[in-house]
Design a protein around this motif. Structure first.
Motif, PDB file in Angstrom:
ATOM      1  N   TYR A 234      30.388 -73.242 -79.009  1.00 16.30           N
ATOM      2  CA  TYR A 234      30.905 -72.970 -77.640  1.00 16.30           C
ATOM      3  C   TYR A 234      30.164 -71.945 -76.877  1.00 16.30           C
ATOM      4  O   TYR A 234      29.802 -70.861 -77.618  1.00 16.30           O
ATOM      5  CB  TYR A 234      32.549 -72.337 -77.963  1.00 16.30           C
ATOM      6  N   PRO A 235      29.707 -72.014 -75.775  1.00 20.02           N
ATOM      7  CA  PRO A 235      29.850 -73.363 -74.932  1.00 20.02           C
ATOM      8  C   PRO A 235      29.094 -74.190 -75.477  1.00 20.02           C
ATOM      9  O   PRO A 235      27.982 -74.137 -76.133  1.00 20.02           O
ATOM     10  CB  PRO A 235      29.573 -72.553 -73.586  1.00 20.02           C
ATOM     11  N   SER A 236      29.287 -75.627 -74.763  1.00 14.73           N
ATOM     12  CA  SER A 236      28.480 -76.811 -75.220  1.00 14.73           C
ATOM     13  C   SER A 236      27.586 -76.850 -74.096  1.00 14.73           C
ATOM     14  O   SER A 236      27.500 -76.182 -73.252  1.00 14.73           O
ATOM     15  CB  SER A 236      29.412 -78.064 -75.197  1.00 14.73           C
ATOM     16  N   VAL A 237      26.712 -77.677 -74.408  1.00 16.59           N
ATOM     17  CA  VAL A 237      25.556 -77.724 -73.480  1.00 16.59           C
ATOM     18  C   VAL A 237      26.051 -78.576 -72.034  1.00 16.59           C
ATOM     19  O   VAL A 237      25.440 -78.073 -70.997  1.00 16.59           O
ATOM     20  CB  VAL A 237      24.575 -78.945 -73.935  1.00 16.59           C
ATOM     21  N   GLN A 238      26.993 -79.272 -71.989  1.00 19.28           N
ATOM     22  CA  GLN A 238      27.799 -79.622 -70.869  1.00 19.28           C
ATOM     23  C   GLN A 238      28.392 -78.337 -70.128  1.00 19.28           C
ATOM     24  O   GLN A 238      28.508 -78.650 -68.795  1.00 19.28           O
ATOM     25  CB  GLN A 238      28.858 -80.672 -71.118  1.00 19.28           C
ATOM     26  N   ASP A 239      28.514 -77.424 -70.535  1.00 21.08           N
ATOM     27  CA  ASP A 239      29.147 -76.060 -70.065  1.00 21.08           C
ATOM     28  C   ASP A 239      28.209 -75.422 -69.484  1.00 21.08           C
ATOM     29  O   ASP A 239      28.313 -74.561 -68.684  1.00 21.08           O
ATOM     30  CB  ASP A 239      30.035 -75.277 -70.810  1.00 21.08           C
ATOM     31  N   ILE A 240      26.991 -75.496 -69.606  1.00 23.23           N
ATOM     32  CA  ILE A 240      25.647 -74.597 -69.069  1.00 23.23           C
ATOM     33  C   ILE A 240      25.493 -75.334 -67.799  1.00 23.23           C
ATOM     34  O   ILE A 240      25.184 -76.578 -67.495  1.00 23.23           O
ATOM     35  CB  ILE A 240      24.435 -74.776 -70.081  1.00 23.23           C
ATOM     36  N   THR A 241      25.393 -74.736 -66.766  1.00 19.16           N
ATOM     37  CA  THR A 241      24.950 -75.101 -65.246  1.00 19.16           C
ATOM     38  C   THR A 241      23.606 -75.184 -65.167  1.00 19.16           C
ATOM     39  O   THR A 241      22.790 -73.928 -65.319  1.00 19.16           O
ATOM     40  CB  THR A 241      25.842 -74.262 -64.236  1.00 19.16           C
ATOM     41  N   ILE A 242      23.158 -76.175 -64.578  1.00 15.35           N
ATOM     42  CA  ILE A 242      21.607 -76.246 -64.164  1.00 15.35           C
ATOM     43  C   ILE A 242      21.655 -76.671 -62.676  1.00 15.35           C
ATOM     44  O   ILE A 242      22.040 -77.873 -62.464  1.00 15.35           O
ATOM     45  CB  ILE A 242      20.853 -77.072 -65.209  1.00 15.35           C
ATOM     46  N   ARG A 243      21.197 -75.813 -61.976  1.00 11.94           N
ATOM     47  CA  ARG A 243      20.810 -76.336 -60.634  1.00 11.94           C
ATOM     48  C   ARG A 243      19.496 -76.076 -60.239  1.00 11.94           C
ATOM     49  O   ARG A 243      18.735 -75.140 -60.557  1.00 11.94           O
ATOM     50  CB  ARG A 243      21.506 -75.297 -59.751  1.00 11.94           C
ATOM     51  N   ARG A 244      18.776 -76.850 -59.315  1.00 10.60           N
ATOM     52  CA  ARG A 244      17.706 -76.793 -58.558  1.00 10.60           C
ATOM     53  C   ARG A 244      17.671 -75.844 -57.659  1.00 10.60           C
ATOM     54  O   ARG A 244      18.724 -75.971 -56.786  1.00 10.60           O
ATOM     55  CB  ARG A 244      17.221 -78.256 -57.971  1.00 10.60           C
ATOM     56  N   GLY A 245      16.605 -74.976 -57.418  1.00 12.70           N
ATOM     57  CA  GLY A 245      16.735 -73.956 -56.594  1.00 12.70           C
ATOM     58  C   GLY A 245      15.065 -73.709 -56.094  1.00 12.70           C
ATOM     59  O   GLY A 245      14.482 -74.571 -56.368  1.00 12.70           O
ATOM     60  N   ASN A 246      14.737 -72.823 -55.217  1.00 11.16           N
ATOM     61  CA  ASN A 246      13.622 -72.685 -54.508  1.00 11.16           C
ATOM     62  C   ASN A 246      12.654 -72.223 -55.514  1.00 11.16           C
ATOM     63  O   ASN A 246      11.411 -72.798 -55.577  1.00 11.16           O
ATOM     64  CB  ASN A 246      13.669 -71.690 -53.433  1.00 11.16           C
ATOM     65  N   ALA A 247      12.737 -71.367 -56.321  1.00  8.86           N
ATOM     66  CA  ALA A 247      11.998 -70.796 -57.396  1.00  8.86           C
ATOM     67  C   ALA A 247      11.922 -71.723 -58.735  1.00  8.86           C
ATOM     68  O   ALA A 247      11.259 -71.265 -59.564  1.00  8.86           O
ATOM     69  CB  ALA A 247      12.348 -69.278 -57.836  1.00  8.86           C
ATOM     70  N   GLY A 248      12.782 -72.710 -58.677  1.00  9.62           N
ATOM     71  CA  GLY A 248      12.615 -73.466 -59.824  1.00  9.62           C
ATOM     72  C   GLY A 248      14.218 -74.105 -60.289  1.00  9.62           C
ATOM     73  O   GLY A 248      14.969 -74.053 -59.522  1.00  9.62           O
ATOM     74  N   TRP A 249      14.558 -74.123 -61.669  1.00 12.41           N
ATOM     75  CA  TRP A 249      15.789 -74.371 -62.061  1.00 12.41           C
ATOM     76  C   TRP A 249      16.448 -73.095 -62.608  1.00 12.41           C
ATOM     77  O   TRP A 249      16.132 -72.345 -63.249  1.00 12.41           O
ATOM     78  CB  TRP A 249      15.727 -75.311 -63.248  1.00 12.41           C
ATOM     79  N   ARG A 250      17.716 -73.036 -61.959  1.00 11.95           N
ATOM     80  CA  ARG A 250      18.584 -71.939 -62.286  1.00 11.95           C
ATOM     81  C   ARG A 250      19.674 -72.491 -63.370  1.00 11.95           C
ATOM     82  O   ARG A 250      20.312 -73.387 -63.198  1.00 11.95           O
ATOM     83  CB  ARG A 250      19.438 -71.376 -61.326  1.00 11.95           C
ATOM     84  N   VAL A 251      19.383 -71.823 -64.585  1.00 14.90           N
ATOM     85  CA  VAL A 251      20.200 -72.162 -66.022  1.00 14.90           C
ATOM     86  C   VAL A 251      21.240 -71.052 -66.134  1.00 14.90           C
ATOM     87  O   VAL A 251      20.749 -69.875 -66.124  1.00 14.90           O
ATOM     88  CB  VAL A 251      19.345 -72.400 -66.952  1.00 14.90           C
ATOM     89  N   GLN A 252      22.319 -71.314 -66.120  1.00 16.19           N
ATOM     90  CA  GLN A 252      23.550 -70.229 -66.086  1.00 16.19           C
ATOM     91  C   GLN A 252      24.512 -70.755 -67.159  1.00 16.19           C
ATOM     92  O   GLN A 252      25.141 -71.910 -67.016  1.00 16.19           O
ATOM     93  CB  GLN A 252      23.974 -70.100 -64.885  1.00 16.19           C
ATOM     94  N   ALA A 253      24.947 -69.616 -67.968  1.00 17.69           N
ATOM     95  CA  ALA A 253      25.775 -69.878 -68.944  1.00 17.69           C
ATOM     96  C   ALA A 253      27.071 -68.739 -68.456  1.00 17.69           C
ATOM     97  O   ALA A 253      26.896 -67.699 -68.792  1.00 17.69           O
ATOM     98  CB  ALA A 253      25.354 -69.572 -70.527  1.00 17.69           C
TER      99      ALA A 253
END
Length: 122
Positions: free
Chosen positions: A75-94
């Protein structure tokens, strides 16, 4: 007539019970914080892995999944991690809440939030 000196048994209880509760809470919180340290380490490692670029949504998810499997993070699982495309690259947030039960119906709620930016194209 001599006066008694020292602390009574009730005095010791009044002093030691708060310390015992804090110690017990620390013991219950330790596994939750250790789990967060594993999640944080995973995000840092994913950031390092894609420093040169080449990251995609699928590659980031696979990298996180592998690290979670190795570190035994449930916990958290991979599905709980937010991955969004931004200007500087990918924003990965837990960003998640976790709980540490104390006793009876009392538990401590902890909020964790860690994010990294991963370079990548596509």
């Amino acid at each position: 007539m001599r006066r008694e000196r020292g602390i009574t048994m009730i005095g010791w209880l009044v002093l030691l019970i708060p310390w015992a509760i804090c110690l017990y809470a620390g013991m219950r919180l330790a596994p939750v914080y250790l789990n967060y340290m594993k999640v944080s380490h995973t995000l840092d490692e994913v950031h390092k892995q894609f420093e040169g670029g080449g990251a995609s949504l699928f590659k980031i998810q696979v990298a996180i999944s592998r690290h979670f499997e190795i570190d035994e993070v449930n916990y958290p699982s991979v599905q709980d991690i937010t991955i969004r495309r931004g200007n500087a690259g990918w924003r990965v947030q837990a960003a998640y809440y976790d709980y540490a039960p104390l006793f009876a119906g009392i538990s401590l709620q902890l909020k964790f939030d860690k994010s990294v930016t991963v370079n990548g194209g596509g």
